[in-house]
Design a protein around this motif. Structure first.
Motif, PDB file in Angstrom:
ATOM      1  N   MET A 145     -11.836   5.028   1.395  1.00 51.05           N
ATOM      2  CA  MET A 145     -10.659   5.830   1.617  1.00 51.05           C
ATOM      3  C   MET A 145      -9.711   5.687   0.424  1.00 51.05           C
ATOM      4  N   ALA A 146      -9.211   6.798  -0.031  1.00 45.42           N
ATOM      5  CA  ALA A 146      -8.293   6.790  -1.169  1.00 45.42           C
ATOM      6  C   ALA A 146      -6.937   6.236  -0.763  1.00 45.42           C
ATOM      7  N   LEU A 147      -6.351   5.489  -1.672  1.00 44.92           N
ATOM      8  CA  LEU A 147      -4.995   4.997  -1.498  1.00 44.92           C
ATOM      9  C   LEU A 147      -4.112   5.953  -2.288  1.00 44.92           C
ATOM     10  N   GLY A 148      -3.658   7.023  -1.634  1.00 44.39           N
ATOM     11  CA  GLY A 148      -3.037   8.129  -2.333  1.00 44.39           C
ATOM     12  C   GLY A 148      -1.527   8.124  -2.424  1.00 44.39           C
ATOM     13  N   THR A 149      -0.870   7.215  -1.702  1.00 44.42           N
ATOM     14  CA  THR A 149       0.590   7.148  -1.779  1.00 44.42           C
ATOM     15  C   THR A 149       1.027   5.693  -1.932  1.00 44.42           C
ATOM     16  N   PHE A 150       2.255   5.538  -2.354  1.00 40.26           N
ATOM     17  CA  PHE A 150       2.825   4.199  -2.479  1.00 40.26           C
ATOM     18  C   PHE A 150       2.767   3.469  -1.141  1.00 40.26           C
ATOM     19  N   GLY A 151       3.087   4.161  -0.059  1.00 39.58           N
ATOM     20  CA  GLY A 151       3.043   3.545   1.270  1.00 39.58           C
ATOM     21  C   GLY A 151       1.645   3.048   1.617  1.00 39.58           C
ATOM     22  N   GLU A 152       0.626   3.834   1.301  1.00 40.00           N
ATOM     23  CA  GLU A 152      -0.752   3.426   1.573  1.00 40.00           C
ATOM     24  C   GLU A 152      -1.147   2.226   0.718  1.00 40.00           C
ATOM     25  N   VAL A 153      -0.739   2.219  -0.531  1.00 30.98           N
ATOM     26  CA  VAL A 153      -1.041   1.090  -1.426  1.00 30.98           C
ATOM     27  C   VAL A 153      -0.404  -0.186  -0.893  1.00 30.98           C
ATOM     28  N   MET A 154       0.861  -0.097  -0.497  1.00 31.31           N
ATOM     29  CA  MET A 154       1.558  -1.284   0.000  1.00 31.31           C
ATOM     30  C   MET A 154       0.956  -1.763   1.324  1.00 31.31           C
ATOM     31  N   GLY A 155       0.607  -0.824   2.192  1.00 35.04           N
ATOM     32  CA  GLY A 155      -0.026  -1.193   3.456  1.00 35.04           C
ATOM     33  C   GLY A 155      -1.364  -1.883   3.229  1.00 35.04           C
ATOM     34  N   PHE A 156      -2.161  -1.336   2.323  1.00 31.68           N
ATOM     35  CA  PHE A 156      -3.456  -1.941   2.022  1.00 31.68           C
ATOM     36  C   PHE A 156      -3.286  -3.313   1.371  1.00 31.68           C
ATOM     37  N   ALA A 157      -2.325  -3.436   0.468  1.00 30.57           N
ATOM     38  CA  ALA A 157      -2.074  -4.736  -0.176  1.00 30.57           C
ATOM     39  C   ALA A 157      -1.753  -5.790   0.876  1.00 30.57           C
ATOM     40  N   ALA A 158      -0.909  -5.443   1.828  1.00 34.27           N
ATOM     41  CA  ALA A 158      -0.552  -6.386   2.895  1.00 34.27           C
ATOM     42  C   ALA A 158      -1.781  -6.745   3.728  1.00 34.27           C
ATOM     43  N   GLU A 159      -2.593  -5.759   4.077  1.00 38.68           N
ATOM     44  CA  GLU A 159      -3.796  -6.022   4.876  1.00 38.68           C
ATOM     45  C   GLU A 159      -4.799  -6.889   4.121  1.00 38.68           C
ATOM     46  N   MET A 160      -4.968  -6.619   2.839  1.00 38.96           N
ATOM     47  CA  MET A 160      -5.908  -7.400   2.034  1.00 38.96           C
ATOM     48  C   MET A 160      -5.459  -8.867   1.971  1.00 38.96           C
ATOM     49  N   VAL A 161      -4.174  -9.088   1.750  1.00 41.45           N
ATOM     50  CA  VAL A 161      -3.652 -10.450   1.672  1.00 41.45           C
ATOM     51  C   VAL A 161      -3.761 -11.134   3.035  1.00 41.45           C
ATOM     52  N   LYS A 162      -3.519 -10.402   4.123  1.00 41.20           N
ATOM     53  CA  LYS A 162      -3.679 -10.971   5.471  1.00 41.20           C
ATOM     54  C   LYS A 162      -5.125 -11.388   5.713  1.00 41.20           C
ATOM     55  N   GLN A 163      -6.077 -10.580   5.249  1.00 45.88           N
ATOM     56  CA  GLN A 163      -7.490 -10.910   5.412  1.00 45.88           C
ATOM     57  C   GLN A 163      -7.816 -12.205   4.662  1.00 45.88           C
ATOM     58  N   THR A 164      -7.340 -12.314   3.443  1.00 41.98           N
ATOM     59  CA  THR A 164      -7.578 -13.525   2.657  1.00 41.98           C
ATOM     60  C   THR A 164      -6.924 -14.727   3.328  1.00 41.98           C
TER      61      THR A 164
END
Length: 151
Positions: free
Chosen positions: A1-20
Motif C-alpha cells: 500500500m502506498a504511503l501517499g500523504t503525510f498523515g499516512e506516513v506518520m501513522g505507518f511510522a508509529a505502527e512500525m515503531v510499535k511493532q519493533t
C-alpha cells in the motif's frame, strides 16, 4: 500500500515503531544473557522514545500537513513479518534486532528525502542516526559472539 500523504506516513511510522517495540518486549522477556538483556532493554527504551517523538510530531503538525501528498513510499518495503516470532531462539535475537534497526533506519532516511517539512525531516534524520549507532553496536556484539564461539 502506498504511503501517499503525510498523515499516512506518520501513522505507518508509529505502527512500525510499535511493532519493533513489541518484538523487543518479547526478546527482553526471553533473553537469558544479562548483557544482552541490558542491550535489548536499551533498544526497547529507545523505541519508546521514538514512538513518543513521532506521536508528538504527528499531533503538532496534523492540521495543515496531514493531507500533504508524498510520493514513492510503500508499506511493503518496510514491513517485517511477525509470524513465528514467539518461536525464535535466543541465538537469532541479534539478527532480528539488526534487521529491525536497518529496516527502520532505511525508512526514516527514505522519508526524510521525500518530506517537505524541515522540522519533521530533522526529527526523522535524528532517529535514523540513532538507528545507525544501534546497528553498529549490534554488529559489534554479533562479531564478538562469533569470534568467541570460534575460539
Amino acid at each position: 500500500m502506498a504511503l501517499g500523504t503525510f498523515g499516512e506516513v506518520m501513522g505507518f511510522a508509529a505502527e512500525m515503531v510499535k511493532q519493533t517495540e513489541t518484538i523487543y518486549k518479547m526478546i527482553v522477556q526471553r533473553v537469558e544473557d544479562p548483557s544482552l538483556k541490558d542491550l535489548f532493554q536499551a533498544l526497547l527504551e529507545e523505541e519508546q522514545k521514538n514512538l513518543s517523538q513521532i506521536e508528538k510530531t504527528r499531533r503538532e503538525n496534523v492540521t495543515e500537513m496531514i493531507l500533504e501528498p508524498i510520493t514513492g513510499l510503500h508499506q511493503e518495503d518496510y514491513l517485517m513479518g511477525m509470524e513465528g516470532m514467539d518461536r525464535v531462539q535466543e541465538g537469532d535475537f541479534l539478527k532480528i534486532a539488526l534487521r529491525l534497526e536497518e529496516q527502520e533506519q532505511r525508512f526514516f532516511n527514505d522519508v526524510s528525502d521525500r518530506l517537505p517539512f524541515p522540522e519533521v525531516v530533522r526529527i526523522f534524520r535524528k532517529i535514523a542516526q540513532k538507528k545507525g549507532k544501534s546497528i553498529d553496536k549490534l554488529k559489534a556484539i554479533g562479531l564478538n559472539q562469533s569470534l568467541s564461539q570460534s575460539i
